[in-house]
Design a protein around this motif. Structure first.
Motif, PDB file in Angstrom:
ATOM      1  N   HIS A  36      35.447  37.432  39.423  1.00 47.69           N
ATOM      2  CA  HIS A  36      34.126  37.964  39.798  1.00 47.69           C
ATOM      3  C   HIS A  36      33.638  39.102  38.912  1.00 47.69           C
ATOM      4  O   HIS A  36      32.535  39.585  39.091  1.00 47.69           O
ATOM      5  CB  HIS A  36      34.160  38.439  41.254  1.00 47.69           C
ATOM      6  CG  HIS A  36      34.504  37.344  42.216  1.00 47.69           C
ATOM      7  ND1 HIS A  36      33.597  36.403  42.629  1.00 47.69           N
ATOM      8  CD2 HIS A  36      35.679  37.025  42.813  1.00 47.69           C
ATOM      9  CE1 HIS A  36      34.185  35.553  43.464  1.00 47.69           C
ATOM     10  NE2 HIS A  36      35.448  35.908  43.588  1.00 47.69           N
ATOM     11  N   GLY A  37      34.476  39.532  37.985  1.00 48.21           N
ATOM     12  CA  GLY A  37      34.065  40.608  37.089  1.00 48.21           C
ATOM     13  C   GLY A  37      34.391  41.984  37.660  1.00 48.21           C
ATOM     14  O   GLY A  37      34.715  42.130  38.835  1.00 48.21           O
ATOM     15  N   VAL A 358      40.337  57.694  30.049  1.00 47.30           N
ATOM     16  CA  VAL A 358      40.658  56.336  30.487  1.00 47.30           C
ATOM     17  C   VAL A 358      39.339  55.616  30.728  1.00 47.30           C
ATOM     18  O   VAL A 358      38.525  56.064  31.542  1.00 47.30           O
ATOM     19  CB  VAL A 358      41.516  56.363  31.771  1.00 47.30           C
ATOM     20  CG1 VAL A 358      41.766  54.950  32.287  1.00 47.30           C
ATOM     21  CG2 VAL A 358      42.834  57.095  31.523  1.00 47.30           C
ATOM     22  N   GLY A 359      39.103  54.529  30.003  1.00 45.20           N
ATOM     23  CA  GLY A 359      37.843  53.791  30.125  1.00 45.20           C
ATOM     24  C   GLY A 359      37.982  52.635  31.095  1.00 45.20           C
ATOM     25  O   GLY A 359      38.979  51.908  31.068  1.00 45.20           O
ATOM     26  N   LEU A 360      36.990  52.477  31.970  1.00 49.64           N
ATOM     27  CA  LEU A 360      37.001  51.355  32.923  1.00 49.64           C
ATOM     28  C   LEU A 360      35.830  50.422  32.640  1.00 49.64           C
ATOM     29  O   LEU A 360      34.794  50.837  32.125  1.00 49.64           O
ATOM     30  CB  LEU A 360      36.882  51.861  34.367  1.00 49.64           C
ATOM     31  CG  LEU A 360      37.905  52.859  34.884  1.00 49.64           C
ATOM     32  CD1 LEU A 360      37.716  53.069  36.393  1.00 49.64           C
ATOM     33  CD2 LEU A 360      39.325  52.393  34.597  1.00 49.64           C
ATOM     34  N   HIS A 361      35.982  49.180  33.023  1.00 46.26           N
ATOM     35  CA  HIS A 361      34.875  48.225  32.994  1.00 46.26           C
ATOM     36  C   HIS A 361      33.987  48.488  34.198  1.00 46.26           C
ATOM     37  O   HIS A 361      34.085  47.826  35.231  1.00 46.26           O
ATOM     38  CB  HIS A 361      35.407  46.785  33.019  1.00 46.26           C
ATOM     39  CG  HIS A 361      36.111  46.376  31.769  1.00 46.26           C
ATOM     40  ND1 HIS A 361      35.456  46.104  30.590  1.00 46.26           N
ATOM     41  CD2 HIS A 361      37.435  46.228  31.491  1.00 46.26           C
ATOM     42  CE1 HIS A 361      36.329  45.776  29.657  1.00 46.26           C
ATOM     43  NE2 HIS A 361      37.540  45.845  30.179  1.00 46.26           N
ATOM     44  N   MET A 362      33.124  49.476  34.075  1.00 45.02           N
ATOM     45  CA  MET A 362      32.340  49.970  35.207  1.00 45.02           C
ATOM     46  C   MET A 362      31.422  51.057  34.685  1.00 45.02           C
ATOM     47  O   MET A 362      31.722  51.675  33.667  1.00 45.02           O
ATOM     48  CB  MET A 362      33.334  50.584  36.217  1.00 45.02           C
ATOM     49  CG  MET A 362      32.738  51.311  37.383  1.00 45.02           C
ATOM     50  SD  MET A 362      34.089  51.743  38.508  1.00 45.02           S
ATOM     51  CE  MET A 362      33.168  52.606  39.754  1.00 45.02           C
ATOM     52  N   CYS A 402      26.301  54.163  27.431  1.00 46.22           N
ATOM     53  CA  CYS A 402      26.461  54.791  26.122  1.00 46.22           C
ATOM     54  C   CYS A 402      25.892  56.201  26.133  1.00 46.22           C
ATOM     55  O   CYS A 402      24.887  56.493  25.469  1.00 46.22           O
ATOM     56  CB  CYS A 402      25.775  53.953  25.055  1.00 46.22           C
ATOM     57  SG  CYS A 402      26.342  52.256  25.070  1.00 46.22           S
ATOM     58  N   ILE A 403      26.507  57.058  26.933  1.00 45.53           N
ATOM     59  CA  ILE A 403      26.038  58.412  27.146  1.00 45.53           C
ATOM     60  C   ILE A 403      27.272  59.303  27.067  1.00 45.53           C
ATOM     61  O   ILE A 403      28.316  58.954  27.601  1.00 45.53           O
ATOM     62  CB  ILE A 403      25.393  58.531  28.556  1.00 45.53           C
ATOM     63  CG1 ILE A 403      24.129  57.662  28.619  1.00 45.53           C
ATOM     64  CG2 ILE A 403      25.088  59.972  28.923  1.00 45.53           C
ATOM     65  CD1 ILE A 403      23.599  57.449  30.011  1.00 45.53           C
ATOM     66  N   GLU A 404      27.158  60.401  26.400  1.00 46.85           N
ATOM     67  CA  GLU A 404      28.316  61.289  26.245  1.00 46.85           C
ATOM     68  C   GLU A 404      28.879  61.708  27.605  1.00 46.85           C
ATOM     69  O   GLU A 404      30.080  61.771  27.801  1.00 46.85           O
ATOM     70  CB  GLU A 404      27.915  62.501  25.406  1.00 46.85           C
ATOM     71  CG  GLU A 404      29.061  63.348  24.892  1.00 46.85           C
ATOM     72  CD  GLU A 404      29.971  62.631  23.873  1.00 46.85           C
ATOM     73  OE1 GLU A 404      31.181  62.607  24.122  1.00 46.85           O
ATOM     74  OE2 GLU A 404      29.480  62.102  22.856  1.00 46.85           O
ATOM     75  N   HIS A 443      21.487  48.798  30.528  1.00 47.35           N
ATOM     76  CA  HIS A 443      22.173  48.135  29.411  1.00 47.35           C
ATOM     77  C   HIS A 443      22.309  46.627  29.651  1.00 47.35           C
ATOM     78  O   HIS A 443      23.107  45.956  29.009  1.00 47.35           O
ATOM     79  CB  HIS A 443      23.582  48.691  29.174  1.00 47.35           C
ATOM     80  CG  HIS A 443      23.670  50.163  28.884  1.00 47.35           C
ATOM     81  ND1 HIS A 443      22.846  51.118  29.431  1.00 47.35           N
ATOM     82  CD2 HIS A 443      24.525  50.858  28.088  1.00 47.35           C
ATOM     83  CE1 HIS A 443      23.184  52.302  28.986  1.00 47.35           C
ATOM     84  NE2 HIS A 443      24.198  52.175  28.173  1.00 47.35           N
ATOM     85  N   GLN A 444      21.611  46.102  30.683  1.00 44.27           N
ATOM     86  CA  GLN A 444      21.765  44.696  31.072  1.00 44.27           C
ATOM     87  C   GLN A 444      23.190  44.363  31.485  1.00 44.27           C
ATOM     88  O   GLN A 444      23.630  43.212  31.392  1.00 44.27           O
ATOM     89  CB  GLN A 444      21.295  43.759  29.946  1.00 44.27           C
ATOM     90  CG  GLN A 444      19.824  43.941  29.584  1.00 44.27           C
ATOM     91  CD  GLN A 444      18.923  43.880  30.798  1.00 44.27           C
ATOM     92  OE1 GLN A 444      19.002  42.932  31.562  1.00 44.27           O
ATOM     93  NE2 GLN A 444      18.113  44.902  31.010  1.00 44.27           N
ATOM     94  N   LEU A 445      23.900  45.386  31.942  1.00 44.86           N
ATOM     95  CA  LEU A 445      25.213  45.123  32.536  1.00 44.86           C
ATOM     96  C   LEU A 445      24.975  44.603  33.948  1.00 44.86           C
ATOM     97  O   LEU A 445      24.174  45.167  34.689  1.00 44.86           O
ATOM     98  CB  LEU A 445      26.033  46.419  32.588  1.00 44.86           C
ATOM     99  CG  LEU A 445      26.538  46.922  31.240  1.00 44.86           C
ATOM    100  CD1 LEU A 445      26.915  48.393  31.331  1.00 44.86           C
ATOM    101  CD2 LEU A 445      27.730  46.087  30.779  1.00 44.86           C
ATOM    102  N   PRO A 446      25.646  43.537  34.359  1.00 39.81           N
ATOM    103  CA  PRO A 446      25.373  42.996  35.694  1.00 39.81           C
ATOM    104  C   PRO A 446      25.813  43.965  36.794  1.00 39.81           C
ATOM    105  O   PRO A 446      26.721  44.770  36.599  1.00 39.81           O
ATOM    106  CB  PRO A 446      26.203  41.711  35.730  1.00 39.81           C
ATOM    107  CG  PRO A 446      27.206  41.838  34.641  1.00 39.81           C
ATOM    108  CD  PRO A 446      26.654  42.772  33.615  1.00 39.81           C
TER     109      PRO A 446
END
Ligand SMILES: *Cc1c(COP(=O)(O)O)cnc(C)c1O
Length: 467
Positions: A36-37, A358-362, A402-404, A443-446
């Protein structure tokens, strides 16, 4: 369970048993995210019934007539609406689409209250057509409603939204003072045409003494309306019934005293030593009070027992003697225990000055309310495949915009056993506001998918097909 992730001054979330079992099945969590992403909102609405029962028990103890309306804006799922209806609650809606969807779910208009802050003609018309009580906010809105083409057999059922006249209550943009309403009703020649069924108010914050003051004002307003021939039968006191996210009051106090003691620029606790709006060692008013001792049932009990102006009759006595039903519109505290948000780890790295990230897909709108931060420690599940080498680190969670300043949370977290791509970060108890109130698809991220537990498995919630 070994602690894989913890705030430097920890804020440990209360967890429901269903949350513990989901998190114990790392494989399942990984599969759901794969399918489901990320991020992914999981709902199990069984706790709502308990929350409802707690409020009802407190009201029954005082022998008052009482009804609960779920404030739908706190969570957009159709599952939440269905659970509330199954628990015999009504629904509080705040827009045309919210109202349409709730009607389409099969909730009768008589069990809906419309409290939208701004109401279109189409919204007013749909409400009238379906016998929905409209919380009227102001003169222009009342004129708009009275200007609708009459619909045979459909009275204009309204609750007047009341703004307090008491200097102890902070100014509000919502509603009008009783005096103004009485003038406006005369000017609009509305006494014959509006069916004033009740008085509505909704206050900022969670203070029961303020609600008691408003109930007393509403009761005297009702007396005056009765003398003018109206027959209001309820007071709707809106939402703001408190809940507690944390087990420990000591952790809550400790966090704020540690934060206030940090020298400026020290990032041991928060990003760029962000004070989160705090002025000193007391909790900031810019965040939800994540620990409160008087919540839900006991809070309602205290309110009903209170005697705001020192009179012998309690709030409950007065409601009973004036034959008035008390209604409320809790959002957050009804959804307590109903949701978690899962996200996949994308990377770990160092900021240019060496600070671990730590980067997340979110992105940061996907676990956030309108307040300055969500102050609960997430839980890390080690799910990396293939198993990666890990080393301990302590840093910040960053997201996809994409923001600091794209921080998912402003607090710093310890990862005593490290963290690796495809590990899973679980944000606990997010169903009330944290998932949906400010989520954006920039960003057209769902948007995140919403699943709910149907007793056998995790199924898509209908809302994701509607929007
Ligand atoms: C937001 C809102 C609620 C719900 O408030 P909670 O703090 O979630 O209980 C209820 N009624 C109205 C009119 C609202 O605007």
């Amino acid at each position: 369970m070994k602690t894989m992730m913890q705030g430097i001054a920890p804020l440990t979330a209360r967890l429901e048993p269903w949350m513990e079992s989901v998190m114990a099945d790392t494989q399942l969590c990984a599969e759901l995210l794969e399918r489901h992403g990320s991020p992914l909102n999981l709902h199990n609405f069984s706790a709502m019934e308990r929350n409802v029962a707690e409020l009802r028990a407190a009201a029954a103890n005082h022998d008052i007539t009482f009804q609960i309306y779920l404030a739908r804006k706190a969570n957009k799922t159709i599952g939440a609406v269905e659970q509330a209806a199954a628990s015999d609650c009504g629904i509080d809606v705040a827009s045309l689409n919210e109202l349409r969807q709730v009607l389409d779910t099969g909730v009768p208009g008589e069990k809906i209250v419309l409290t939208a802050a701004v109401k279109s003609t189409a919204l007013l018309r749909l409400a009238v057509t379906n016998n929905v009580v409209i919380s009227l906010d102001n003169y222009d809105e009342a004129a708009e409603l009275l200007g609708l083409e009459p619909i045979p057999g459909k009275p204009l059922r309204v609750a007047l939204r009341l703004a307090s006249d008491d200097p102890a209550i902070p100014p509000t943009r919502f509603g009008l003072k009783a005096e103004h309403w009485l003038n406006d009703l005369n000017t609009l020649d509305a006494h014959q045409r509006l069916k004033i069924e009740g008085i509505h108010f909704h206050l900022n914050g969670y203070d029961h003494t303020q609600r008691a003051i408003l109930i007393v004002e509403a009761l005297s307003f009702i007396e005056r309306l009765r003398m003018l021939g109206h027959r209001p039968s309820f007071i709707d006191m809106g939402g703001g019934i408190p809940m507690s996210y944390l087990e420990s009051a000591a952790q809550w106090d400790h966090f704020w005293s540690e934060l206030s003691a940090l020298p400026a620029g020290n990032e041991e606790l928060t990003w760029k030593s962000d004070r989160l709006g705090a002025q000193g060692p007391a909790p900031s008013a810019a965040v939800y009070p994540y620990h409160q001792s008087l919540v839900r049932g006991p809070w309602l009990d205290r309110l009903l027992r209170s005697r705001p102006d020192g009179q012998p009759l309690s709030i409950a006595d007065r409601l009973r003697s004036q034959n008035i039903e008390l209604r409320c519109e809790p959002g957050r505290s009804l959804l307590d225990g109903c949701g978690i948000t899962l996200a996949s780890v994308a990377f770990s790295k160092s900021r240019s000055d060496g600070m671990p990230l730590v980067g997340l897909h979110m992105n940061r709108t996907q676990c956030r309310s309108t307040s300055a931060d969500f102050l609960l420690d997430p839980i890390l599940l080690q799910a990396a495949e293939p198993v990666r080498e890990r080393s301990p680190l302590s840093g910040f969670l960053v997201g996809a915009y994409c923001i600091e300043e794209e921080l998912l949370l402003r607090r710093r977290f310890d990862f005593p056993h490290g963290v690796a791509p495809r590990d899973i970060v679980v944000f606990p108890n997010t169903a009330g506001y944290l998932m949906h109130i400010v989520e954006s698809a920039s960003h057209q991220l769902p948007l995140a998918a919403n699943l709910r537990w149907d007793g056998q498995g995790w199924v898509p919630d209908a809302i994701d097909e509607l929007v």
